[in-house]
Scaffold this active site. Structure first.
Site, PDB file in Angstrom:
ATOM      1  N   ASP A  27       9.615  15.807   0.086  1.00  0.00           N
ATOM      2  CA  ASP A  27       8.975  14.509  -0.144  1.00  0.00           C
ATOM      3  C   ASP A  27       7.774  14.637  -1.079  1.00  0.00           C
ATOM      4  O   ASP A  27       6.810  13.865  -0.981  1.00  0.00           O
ATOM      5  CB  ASP A  27       8.544  13.857   1.187  1.00  0.00           C
ATOM      6  CG  ASP A  27       9.727  13.632   2.125  1.00  0.00           C
ATOM      7  OD1 ASP A  27      10.821  13.326   1.623  1.00  0.00           O
ATOM      8  OD2 ASP A  27       9.557  13.779   3.349  1.00  0.00           O
ATOM      9  N   ASN A  39      14.611   9.574  -4.157  1.00  0.00           N
ATOM     10  CA  ASN A  39      14.670   9.456  -2.704  1.00  0.00           C
ATOM     11  C   ASN A  39      13.784   8.300  -2.249  1.00  0.00           C
ATOM     12  O   ASN A  39      12.727   8.069  -2.833  1.00  0.00           O
ATOM     13  CB  ASN A  39      14.139  10.756  -2.080  1.00  0.00           C
ATOM     14  CG  ASN A  39      14.097  10.727  -0.554  1.00  0.00           C
ATOM     15  OD1 ASN A  39      15.047  10.285   0.093  1.00  0.00           O
ATOM     16  ND2 ASN A  39      13.006  11.198   0.030  1.00  0.00           N
ATOM     17  N   HIS A  55      11.492   7.076   0.829  1.00  0.00           N
ATOM     18  CA  HIS A  55      10.819   7.697   1.982  1.00  0.00           C
ATOM     19  C   HIS A  55       9.900   6.662   2.641  1.00  0.00           C
ATOM     20  O   HIS A  55       9.144   5.973   1.943  1.00  0.00           O
ATOM     21  CB  HIS A  55      10.011   8.918   1.525  1.00  0.00           C
ATOM     22  CG  HIS A  55       9.319   9.604   2.673  1.00  0.00           C
ATOM     23  ND1 HIS A  55       9.993  10.399   3.577  1.00  0.00           N
ATOM     24  CD2 HIS A  55       8.033   9.584   3.077  1.00  0.00           C
ATOM     25  CE1 HIS A  55       9.140  10.843   4.486  1.00  0.00           C
ATOM     26  NE2 HIS A  55       7.937  10.368   4.206  1.00  0.00           N
ATOM     27  N   SER A  75       7.879   4.719  -0.258  1.00  0.00           N
ATOM     28  CA  SER A  75       7.792   5.263  -1.619  1.00  0.00           C
ATOM     29  C   SER A  75       9.184   5.607  -2.102  1.00  0.00           C
ATOM     30  O   SER A  75      10.032   6.051  -1.332  1.00  0.00           O
ATOM     31  CB  SER A  75       6.969   6.560  -1.632  1.00  0.00           C
ATOM     32  OG  SER A  75       5.716   6.395  -1.010  1.00  0.00           O
TER      33      SER A  75
HETATM   34  C1  GAR Z   1      15.043   4.792   5.851  1.00  0.00           C
HETATM   35  O1  GAR Z   1      13.941   4.255   6.524  1.00  0.00           O
HETATM   36  C2  GAR Z   1      14.612   5.836   4.849  1.00  0.00           C
HETATM   37  O2  GAR Z   1      13.396   5.530   4.219  1.00  0.00           O
HETATM   38  C3  GAR Z   1      14.456   7.044   5.726  1.00  0.00           C
HETATM   39  O3  GAR Z   1      15.538   6.985   6.612  1.00  0.00           O
HETATM   40  C4  GAR Z   1      15.898   5.613   6.809  1.00  0.00           C
HETATM   41  C5  GAR Z   1      17.359   5.465   6.494  1.00  0.00           C
HETATM   42  O4  GAR Z   1      17.799   4.174   6.816  1.00  0.00           O
HETATM   43  N1  GAR Z   1      14.484   8.260   4.955  1.00  0.00           N
HETATM   44  C6  GAR Z   1      13.779   9.336   5.258  1.00  0.00           C
HETATM   45  O5  GAR Z   1      13.045   9.403   6.225  1.00  0.00           O
HETATM   46  C7  GAR Z   1      13.932  10.477   4.276  1.00  0.00           C
HETATM   47  N2  GAR Z   1      12.867  11.390   4.407  1.00  0.00           N
HETATM   48  P1  GAR Z   1      19.180   3.647   6.277  1.00  0.00           P
HETATM   49  O6  GAR Z   1      20.225   4.732   6.579  1.00  0.00           O
HETATM   50  O7  GAR Z   1      19.445   2.398   7.051  1.00  0.00           O
HETATM   51  O8  GAR Z   1      19.059   3.397   4.815  1.00  0.00           O
END
Ligand code: GAR
Length: 187
Positions: free
Chosen positions: A150, A112, A114, A141
């Site tokens: 997480d 994942n 994060h 991360s």
């Molecule tokens: C990203 O910033 C990712 O790190 C976060 O959601 C966004 C998705 O963007 N993920 C989380 O917060 C998971 N806990 P994207 O759809 O443009 O890749």
């Protein structure tokens, strides 16, 4: 002779899909020996699904409404993912906590991305929380997914300096391109 084949990857998404796009671009440019075999979403309207379709990648979306409980849904969702025989499952903006029983066969094969320097700021609103805490640095991360939110072992992190003028939005924007780089490297 050793035959080399691309790593088969399933990408799980819920929204925009910019991290997915970074993987698609790297795959298409021949920069990563991967084959994205499916993009799967818990949200039918996810923009990420359109990105996958545009790249000719198989997709499916499964709406959690109508399932008896989390385990029921997650089992069905991951059974469908398993049908594409991925070597690795990448959660790229997949905003769902997976039931621990459904997850257990995948531990060690699921990662994942994060947006925080774990173990700081698990969960949501990570950019605002880093700002509110007065942190000097923020980052992202990539970690193995375990039943703890997480909380699985961190594979790698990338960081940046927080500037006095930063807002949660500016920080998120600057971090996003670093996330893309980090995810590509980890995959
Ligand atoms: C990203 O910033 C990712 O790190 C976060 O959601 C966004 C998705 O963007 N993920 C989380 O917060 C998971 N806990 P994207 O759809 O443009 O890749």
């Amino acid at each position: 002779m050793i035959e080399r084949r691309a790593l088969r990857i399933a990408v799980l998404v819920s929204g925009r899909g910019s991290n997915l796009q970074a993987l698609i671009d790297a795959m298409q440019a021949g920069e990563l020996p991967i084959e994205i075999v499916v993009v799967a979403s818990n949200r039918i309207a996810a923009e990420a699904l359109r990105r996958a379709e545009a790249a000719g990648i198989a997709t499916f979306a499964l709406d959690p409404a109508g399932y008896a409980d989390r385990l029921d849904y997650d089992r069905e969702f991951l059974t469908r993912v398993a049908g594409y025989a991925p070597d690795l499952v990448v959660l790229a903006g997949f905003m769902r906590v997976i039931d621990r029983t459904a997850l257990s066969p995948w531990v060690g094969r699921m990662i994942n991305v994060h947006p925080s320097l774990l173990p700081k700021y698990t969960g949501l609103k990570t950019h605002a929380r880093a700002l509110a805490a007065g942190d000097a640095r923020h980052g992202a991360s990539v970690h193995y997914v375990t039943a703890e939110l997480d909380g699985g072992p961190v594979i790698a992190q990338i960081d940046l300096a927080i500037e006095a003028s930063d807002t949660p939005e500016s920080l998120a924007t600057r971090l996003l391109s670093l996330e893309h780089r980090l995810l590509r490297q980890c995959v």
